[in-house]
Design a protein around this motif. Structure first.
Motif, PDB file in Angstrom:
ATOM      1  N   MET A   1       3.177  26.702  -7.043  1.00  0.00           N
ATOM      2  CA  MET A   1       3.673  27.362  -8.254  1.00  0.00           C
ATOM      3  C   MET A   1       2.485  27.837  -9.091  1.00  0.00           C
ATOM      4  O   MET A   1       1.508  27.136  -9.268  1.00  0.00           O
ATOM      5  CB  MET A   1       4.547  26.406  -9.066  1.00  0.00           C
ATOM      6  CG  MET A   1       4.879  26.926 -10.472  1.00  0.00           C
ATOM      7  SD  MET A   1       5.882  25.789 -11.445  1.00  0.00           S
ATOM      8  CE  MET A   1       7.497  26.329 -10.947  1.00  0.00           C
ATOM      9  N   ALA A   2       2.603  29.032  -9.645  1.00  0.00           N
ATOM     10  CA  ALA A   2       1.553  29.552 -10.514  1.00  0.00           C
ATOM     11  C   ALA A   2       1.578  28.809 -11.847  1.00  0.00           C
ATOM     12  O   ALA A   2       2.635  28.497 -12.373  1.00  0.00           O
ATOM     13  CB  ALA A   2       1.772  31.046 -10.739  1.00  0.00           C
ATOM     14  N   THR A   3       0.428  28.497 -12.377  1.00  0.00           N
ATOM     15  CA  THR A   3       0.344  27.771 -13.643  1.00  0.00           C
ATOM     16  C   THR A   3      -0.566  28.479 -14.636  1.00  0.00           C
ATOM     17  O   THR A   3      -1.060  27.866 -15.573  1.00  0.00           O
ATOM     18  CB  THR A   3      -0.180  26.338 -13.405  1.00  0.00           C
ATOM     19  OG1 THR A   3      -1.451  26.404 -12.739  1.00  0.00           O
ATOM     20  CG2 THR A   3       0.788  25.538 -12.558  1.00  0.00           C
ATOM     21  N   ARG A 264       5.680  38.193  -9.559  1.00  0.00           N
ATOM     22  CA  ARG A 264       5.974  37.083  -8.652  1.00  0.00           C
ATOM     23  C   ARG A 264       5.528  35.757  -9.276  1.00  0.00           C
ATOM     24  O   ARG A 264       6.256  34.758  -9.240  1.00  0.00           O
ATOM     25  CB  ARG A 264       5.286  37.296  -7.308  1.00  0.00           C
ATOM     26  CG  ARG A 264       5.705  36.265  -6.246  1.00  0.00           C
ATOM     27  CD  ARG A 264       4.932  36.460  -4.952  1.00  0.00           C
ATOM     28  NE  ARG A 264       5.145  37.772  -4.359  1.00  0.00           N
ATOM     29  CZ  ARG A 264       6.190  38.080  -3.589  1.00  0.00           C
ATOM     30  NH1 ARG A 264       7.117  37.170  -3.332  1.00  0.00           N
ATOM     31  NH2 ARG A 264       6.291  39.291  -3.083  1.00  0.00           N
ATOM     32  N   GLU A 265       4.338  35.745  -9.865  1.00  0.00           N
ATOM     33  CA  GLU A 265       3.839  34.528 -10.502  1.00  0.00           C
ATOM     34  C   GLU A 265       4.671  34.164 -11.728  1.00  0.00           C
ATOM     35  O   GLU A 265       4.997  32.990 -11.955  1.00  0.00           O
ATOM     36  CB  GLU A 265       2.376  34.714 -10.897  1.00  0.00           C
ATOM     37  CG  GLU A 265       1.425  34.844  -9.722  1.00  0.00           C
ATOM     38  CD  GLU A 265       0.016  35.186 -10.159  1.00  0.00           C
ATOM     39  OE1 GLU A 265      -0.905  34.422  -9.825  1.00  0.00           O
ATOM     40  OE2 GLU A 265      -0.168  36.214 -10.834  1.00  0.00           O
ATOM     41  N   LEU A 267       7.794  34.941 -12.277  1.00  0.00           N
ATOM     42  CA  LEU A 267       9.107  34.470 -11.838  1.00  0.00           C
ATOM     43  C   LEU A 267       9.045  33.022 -11.374  1.00  0.00           C
ATOM     44  O   LEU A 267       9.991  32.243 -11.575  1.00  0.00           O
ATOM     45  CB  LEU A 267       9.652  35.358 -10.719  1.00  0.00           C
ATOM     46  CG  LEU A 267      10.265  36.695 -11.145  1.00  0.00           C
ATOM     47  CD1 LEU A 267      10.691  37.507  -9.927  1.00  0.00           C
ATOM     48  CD2 LEU A 267      11.456  36.473 -12.076  1.00  0.00           C
ATOM     49  N   GLU A 268       7.944  32.632 -10.744  1.00  0.00           N
ATOM     50  CA  GLU A 268       7.778  31.234 -10.345  1.00  0.00           C
ATOM     51  C   GLU A 268       7.791  30.322 -11.568  1.00  0.00           C
ATOM     52  O   GLU A 268       8.410  29.260 -11.566  1.00  0.00           O
ATOM     53  CB  GLU A 268       6.483  31.067  -9.557  1.00  0.00           C
ATOM     54  CG  GLU A 268       6.509  31.683  -8.157  1.00  0.00           C
ATOM     55  CD  GLU A 268       5.175  31.547  -7.448  1.00  0.00           C
ATOM     56  OE1 GLU A 268       4.259  30.910  -8.021  1.00  0.00           O
ATOM     57  OE2 GLU A 268       5.045  32.061  -6.330  1.00  0.00           O
ATOM     58  N   MET A 269       7.101  30.764 -12.631  1.00  0.00           N
ATOM     59  CA  MET A 269       7.097  29.980 -13.867  1.00  0.00           C
ATOM     60  C   MET A 269       8.483  29.937 -14.497  1.00  0.00           C
ATOM     61  O   MET A 269       8.851  28.936 -15.139  1.00  0.00           O
ATOM     62  CB  MET A 269       6.116  30.584 -14.864  1.00  0.00           C
ATOM     63  CG  MET A 269       4.671  30.603 -14.408  1.00  0.00           C
ATOM     64  SD  MET A 269       3.643  31.375 -15.679  1.00  0.00           S
ATOM     65  CE  MET A 269       2.162  31.705 -14.734  1.00  0.00           C
ATOM     66  N   GLY A 271      11.312  29.889 -12.991  1.00  0.00           N
ATOM     67  CA  GLY A 271      12.325  29.284 -12.131  1.00  0.00           C
ATOM     68  C   GLY A 271      12.970  30.238 -11.149  1.00  0.00           C
ATOM     69  O   GLY A 271      13.966  29.888 -10.503  1.00  0.00           O
ATOM     70  N   GLY A 272      12.430  31.431 -11.032  1.00  0.00           N
ATOM     71  CA  GLY A 272      12.958  32.399 -10.076  1.00  0.00           C
ATOM     72  C   GLY A 272      14.187  33.120 -10.588  1.00  0.00           C
ATOM     73  O   GLY A 272      14.592  32.990 -11.748  1.00  0.00           O
ATOM     74  N   GLU A 278      19.139  37.914  -5.734  1.00  0.00           N
ATOM     75  CA  GLU A 278      17.796  38.416  -5.463  1.00  0.00           C
ATOM     76  C   GLU A 278      17.481  39.605  -6.345  1.00  0.00           C
ATOM     77  O   GLU A 278      18.371  40.296  -6.853  1.00  0.00           O
ATOM     78  CB  GLU A 278      17.659  38.790  -3.989  1.00  0.00           C
ATOM     79  CG  GLU A 278      18.588  39.908  -3.542  1.00  0.00           C
ATOM     80  CD  GLU A 278      18.476  40.174  -2.043  1.00  0.00           C
ATOM     81  OE1 GLU A 278      18.442  41.376  -1.680  1.00  0.00           O
ATOM     82  OE2 GLU A 278      18.429  39.208  -1.268  1.00  0.00           O
ATOM     83  N   ASP A 298       4.102  42.216  -6.538  1.00  0.00           N
ATOM     84  CA  ASP A 298       2.707  41.781  -6.540  1.00  0.00           C
ATOM     85  C   ASP A 298       1.768  42.772  -7.210  1.00  0.00           C
ATOM     86  O   ASP A 298       0.545  42.668  -7.067  1.00  0.00           O
ATOM     87  CB  ASP A 298       2.249  41.501  -5.106  1.00  0.00           C
ATOM     88  CG  ASP A 298       3.007  40.335  -4.488  1.00  0.00           C
ATOM     89  OD1 ASP A 298       3.096  39.280  -5.142  1.00  0.00           O
ATOM     90  OD2 ASP A 298       3.542  40.493  -3.371  1.00  0.00           O
TER      91      ASP A 298
END
Length: 441
Positions: A1-3, A264-265, A267-269, A271-272, A278, A298
């Motif tokens: 996960m990106a932080t 993308r990063e 969205l990871e933070m 929770g998608g 999608e 990206d």
């Protein structure tokens, strides 16, 4: 996960009563002002210029360079105007910043005014957000009572008055010269340029106009230095910014990160996407920027990379839409907004947005034709670059980009006699929204 998060502007938002002067000072507030007042005004301007700070209101113009466009002092007044008329659909960063940490903006406005030789600054805030207006008024009153505004600020000999002005809720007043007309008591309509505001702005005097987030970034640059600011972001898009994620994400909100981070990063933070769905399309900088698709996940979110990919970073208002959304309906709503908010001063925008609104109504109601799609592009071509201000250009962006990426979905509205996402219309033809493999029955 990106932080990768950089809580600078948002660092105090969760503090108890963060909007008060006491809470701001406990967190180190107004120390940057003390440092700035101990410097020569030109040195403060140089620090901002060296930091690479670019305007956070959408255009991304280098802030220090903009301040440097002011002509040499001639004995008359010069002004700072903070553009707090946030009203771009999807943009929601300045209002929470002013609500949670108004003193950060006040401190930034004082430092900026000192750097440019201004003795009367204005914050032009959107009138509908009455809670923000009241909070800014309270913060200015606190600052004045504490000797941070008015005469001889902190014993430096520098004087500054700061006026908070409420607009009347017109999107066009986000355009800097229309804002100036409104501030002067006239109808908010864009002015012919040149002269530019730096030469003849408010009341015909040299004026700097910057966005809330831009001005709020100044205290941290003064406190930590230009090199610190440049250590984040990219070479040409330095620093950090607030990315507003809204729509079909698990945890929408404000994410402060270095410029150059990807969706993308983010969205990871966040929770998608919402569970079971999608990504279909998204805006990198609000509704007036060309839309992106999942293919652009990206793309680094900095001014150069987003521009090279065919859009604009804008206000970093990331509106996220999944496969359940009709892109034609989404763009139709944005077009309706621009038609309503057009000030009517110039024919391309006034007439063009009106005709585009009508075409979208036909497409959604099942009365559209194949010729309507070409007409949309033709109308956009007659608006783009021909409107008096950027409102017209912005209105064309979602139209042309959605036709580029989702033309099959537009065609399905024509061949299927209406919106394929509507159950009644969808029953008339075979249609797979996720892939747009629709064939008229």
């Amino acid at each position: 996960m990106a932080t990768t998060l950089t809580p600078v502007l948002t660092d105090r938002w969760a503090n108890e009563r963060s909007w008060t002067l006491d809470a701001y000072r406990k967190a180190g507030g107004y120390e940057a002002l003390r440092s700035a007042l101990a410097m020569a005004p030109g040195d403060v301007l140089t620090a901002v210029k060296d930091s690479g700070l670019r305007g956070r209101g959408g255009a991304g113009f280098p802030t220090g360079m903009k301040w440097g466009f002011l002509p040499a002092p001639d004995g008359g007044p010069r002004y700072l105007v903070v553009n707090a008329d946030e009203s771009e659909p999807g943009t929601c960063k300045d209002i929470p910043l002013m609500m949670a940490d108004p003193h950060l903006l006040v401190e930034g406005a004082i430092i900026t005014s000192y750097a440019i030789g201004c003795h009367h600054a204005f914050i032009y805030v959107r009138g509908e957000v009455l809670h923000v207006y009241r909070r800014l008024l309270a913060a200015v009153a606190e600052a004045r009572e504490a000797g941070l505004l008015g005469s001889d600020i902190l014993g430096s000999g520098y004087d500054l008055e700061l006026t908070v002005h409420a607009g009347a809720g017109a999107y066009i007043c986000g355009e800097e010269t229309a804002l100036l007309d409104s501030l002067e008591g006239r109808r908010g309509q864009p002015r012919l340029k040149p002269p530019f505001p730096a030469v003849a702005g408010l009341y015909g005097r040299p004026t700097v106009i910057n966005n809330v987030e831009t001005i709020a970034s100044v205290p941290s640059i003064v406190a930590n230095g230009a090199d610190w600011f440049r250590s984040m972001g990219t070479e040409r898009s330095a620093g950090f910014g607030i990315f507003s994620l809204s729509g079909h994400v698990a945890r929408p909100g404000q994410y402060e990160a270095p410029l150059g981070i990807t969706l993308r990063e983010l969205l990871e933070m966040a929770g998608g996407m919402r569970e079971g769905h999608e990504l279909k399309f998204w805006t990198p900088g609000g509704s007036s920027t060309p839309i992106f698709t999942a293919e652009h996940l990206d793309v680094p979110l900095d001014y150069e990379s987003v521009g090279a990919a065919g859009s604009m970073l804008g206000t970093r208002a990331l509106q996220i839409f999944d496969e359940t959304t009709c892109v034609v309906r989404a763009v139709a709503r944005w077009t309706d907004f621009y038609a309503h908010e057009s000030c009517g001063k110039c024919t391309p925008c006034r007439e063009g947005t009106f005709w585009m609104k009508g075409i979208y109504q036909r497409l959604e109601s099942g009365q559209g034709t194949a010729e309507d799609l070409e007409t949309l592009l033709d109308v956009c071509d007659n608006i783009l670059g021909r409107a008096f201000c950027a409102l017209g250009d912005g209105a064309t962006s979602p139209v042309t980009s959605s036709l580029q990426h989702f033309r099959a979905e537009y065609e399905a509205h024509v061949t299927g006699g209406g919106c394929p996402f509507d159950p009644v219309a969808a029953a008339r033809f075979e249609y797979t929204p996720r892939t747009m493999a629709g064939v008229h029955a």
